[in-house]
Design an enzyme around this catalytic site. Structure first.
Site, PDB file in Angstrom:
ATOM      1  N   CYS A 265      14.212  53.920 -11.444  1.00 46.21           N
ATOM      2  CA  CYS A 265      13.890  55.157 -10.727  1.00 46.21           C
ATOM      3  C   CYS A 265      14.778  55.319  -9.484  1.00 46.21           C
ATOM      4  O   CYS A 265      15.978  55.524  -9.615  1.00 46.21           O
ATOM      5  CB  CYS A 265      12.408  55.194 -10.408  1.00 46.21           C
ATOM      6  SG  CYS A 265      11.806  56.839  -9.973  1.00 46.21           S
ATOM      7  N   HIS A 364      10.054  54.958 -15.905  1.00 44.21           N
ATOM      8  CA  HIS A 364       9.251  53.783 -15.553  1.00 44.21           C
ATOM      9  C   HIS A 364       8.849  53.035 -16.826  1.00 44.21           C
ATOM     10  O   HIS A 364       7.864  53.409 -17.473  1.00 44.21           O
ATOM     11  CB  HIS A 364       7.999  54.204 -14.777  1.00 44.21           C
ATOM     12  CG  HIS A 364       8.261  54.566 -13.364  1.00 44.21           C
ATOM     13  ND1 HIS A 364       8.008  53.714 -12.309  1.00 44.21           N
ATOM     14  CD2 HIS A 364       8.782  55.684 -12.812  1.00 44.21           C
ATOM     15  CE1 HIS A 364       8.348  54.294 -11.171  1.00 44.21           C
ATOM     16  NE2 HIS A 364       8.830  55.493 -11.455  1.00 44.21           N
ATOM     17  N   GLU A 366       7.345  50.318 -17.107  1.00 43.12           N
ATOM     18  CA  GLU A 366       6.020  49.687 -16.956  1.00 43.12           C
ATOM     19  C   GLU A 366       4.882  50.671 -17.168  1.00 43.12           C
ATOM     20  O   GLU A 366       3.719  50.270 -17.254  1.00 43.12           O
ATOM     21  CB  GLU A 366       5.907  49.060 -15.566  1.00 43.12           C
ATOM     22  CG  GLU A 366       5.508  50.006 -14.453  1.00 43.12           C
ATOM     23  CD  GLU A 366       6.591  51.002 -14.051  1.00 43.12           C
ATOM     24  OE1 GLU A 366       6.276  51.966 -13.342  1.00 43.12           O
ATOM     25  OE2 GLU A 366       7.756  50.822 -14.450  1.00 43.12           O
TER      26      GLU A 366
END
Length: 410
Positions: A265, A364, A366
């Site tokens: 990011c 992202h 995750e």
């Protein structure tokens, strides 16, 4: 929708657009950049994501608060968004994992919120006019005073918010698992992370794969970052304009080529700037958990979680990459190749450095909240770091795992 006489709060944008609703959080005004997220769940994770610092978060999904809140769902130690804007907020806490009601949590944390307003109209306006400054205000507050507060709020462009969310000291987090799975902890790697607002789920994924993570303030210098003899540098997510972080870009530039450098990011944008590429502000950003991204290294399309307002320009300075070919940049450190492309708007979602070790993704992997399609990227990150370490230090002793703290402080 409540009438003006029934309303107890309102949203005001810097262009004069006003929507009335009902106050449902802390009794206070809040101003910042108003953005929207398309995630259908994960409201607590979103609000506690440091990447939302300086922003007011509009939820496109109508029902927010259905399953309460819990300590497990936090992505940092506090709420970072300045306010919540909701179509229909509820305060239930009867879900199995709930430890409290959503609206009670907002109120206890001092976060204003507004419900019972037309979030579809607000989102359509932002999509047409672009993300802009605005605020949530009590109905008793005069609109001219509210407008003056908005005018005093700095623009997101040129704004360094990383310093507001970075830790004040180095924090060492030990690995919690081995890599590959089943291997001892001593088989792991050491990562020096520049913490510009990292999410706890990123740390959990790295630590579970055998990484000891050393969190550093965003102002840390090269010597400090290298002092623990890390195997790689990791650049975290975070808020604000990457173009305002010249000091961090210079630091990363001095690290490229010395060790593998990875970014997620904001970290993606910082690494790209450090090798000579450029960023620009998106009209209304990418915020949500349903963005299709094509991995050009595998040909697979993965649904991803995203939260950013800036992107990286293509090799010719273009904002969109029209084809699915892995186009190349010539950087100050050799070649770079496009590895991921956003299938919504054709923006750059990831690249790999070809002549020095390093790679980035804009989204992202995750999630937190969101789908786990891209979770395998953490496997790729750690495997590449281990391979680079073994290549550079083939006779290195297994790395011990020092005790550390369980979670970063902000």
């Amino acid at each position: 929708m409540p009438s003006n006489t029934d309303a107890s709060a309102y949203v005001l944008l810097e262009d004069g657009t006003r929507l009335d609703g009902l106050a449902c959080g802390a009794d206070a005004p809040a101003v910042g950049e108003i953005v929207f997220t398309t995630s259908m769940s994960g409201y607590q994770e979103a609000l506690s994501d440091p990447s939302y610092a300086g922003q007011l978060l509009t939820f496109t999904y109508p029902h927010i608060g259905n399953y309460g809140v819990s300590a497990e769902a936090m992505e940092s130690d506090r709420i970072h968004a300045r306010a919540a804007i909701i179509r229909e907020a509820v305060n239930r806490e009867d879900a199995p994992g709930a430890e409290g009601g959503f609206l009670d949590w907002l109120t206890d944390c001092g976060i204003p919120a507004i419900t019972d307003l037309d979030t579809r109209a607000l989102v359509r306006h932002i999509r047409d006019a672009g993300a802009m400054r605005g605020g949530v205000f009590p109905a008793a507050m005069d609109e001219s005073d509210a407008g003056a507060m908005i005018e005093r709020e700095p623009s997101m462009v040129g704004r360094d918010l990383a310093r507001e969310v970075t830790p004040g000291e180095v924090i060492v987090l030990p690995a919690t698992g081995g890599w590959p799975p089943g291997q001892p902890l001593s088989n792991g790697v050491a990562i020096a992370m520049i913490d510009t607002g990292v999410k706890l789920s990123i740390l959990r994924n790295l630590r579970a794969r055998g990484a000891t993570v050393e969190l550093h303030p965003c102002t840390a210098g090269v010597d400090e970052l290298l002092s623990g003899a890390p195997d790689a540098i990791f650049l975290a997510n975070g808020p604000g304009d990457p173009g305002a972080l010249d000091y961090l870009v210079r630091t990363v530039r001095d690290l490229v080529g010395k060790l593998p450098v990875y970014g997620i990011c904001l970290g993606h944008q910082i690494l790209c700037q450090a090798v000579g590429l450029h960023t620009y502000k998106l009209p209304f950003g990418h915020h949500g958990a349903n963005h299709p991204v094509k991995d050009l290294t595998t040909g697979r399309v993965e649904i991803t979680s995203q939260n950013h307002g800036f992107a990286v320009l293509g090799p010719g300075g273009e904002e969109k990459i029209l084809g699915d070919e892995p186009v190349r940049w010539e950087t100050d450190f050799g070649g770079a190749e496009l590895t991921h492309i956003n299938l919504y708007d054709r923006t750059v979602e990831g690249l790999a450095l070809l002549d020095v070790p390093g790679a980035t993704v804009q989204y992202h992997p995750e999630a937190g909240p969101g789908p786990h399609d891209a979770l395998h990227l953490f496997d790729r990150f750690v495997a590449e770091i281990r391979a680079s370490r073994l290549e550079a230090k083939p006779e290195a002793e297994p790395r011990s795992q020092d005790a550390g703290l369980d979670a970063p402080r902000r």
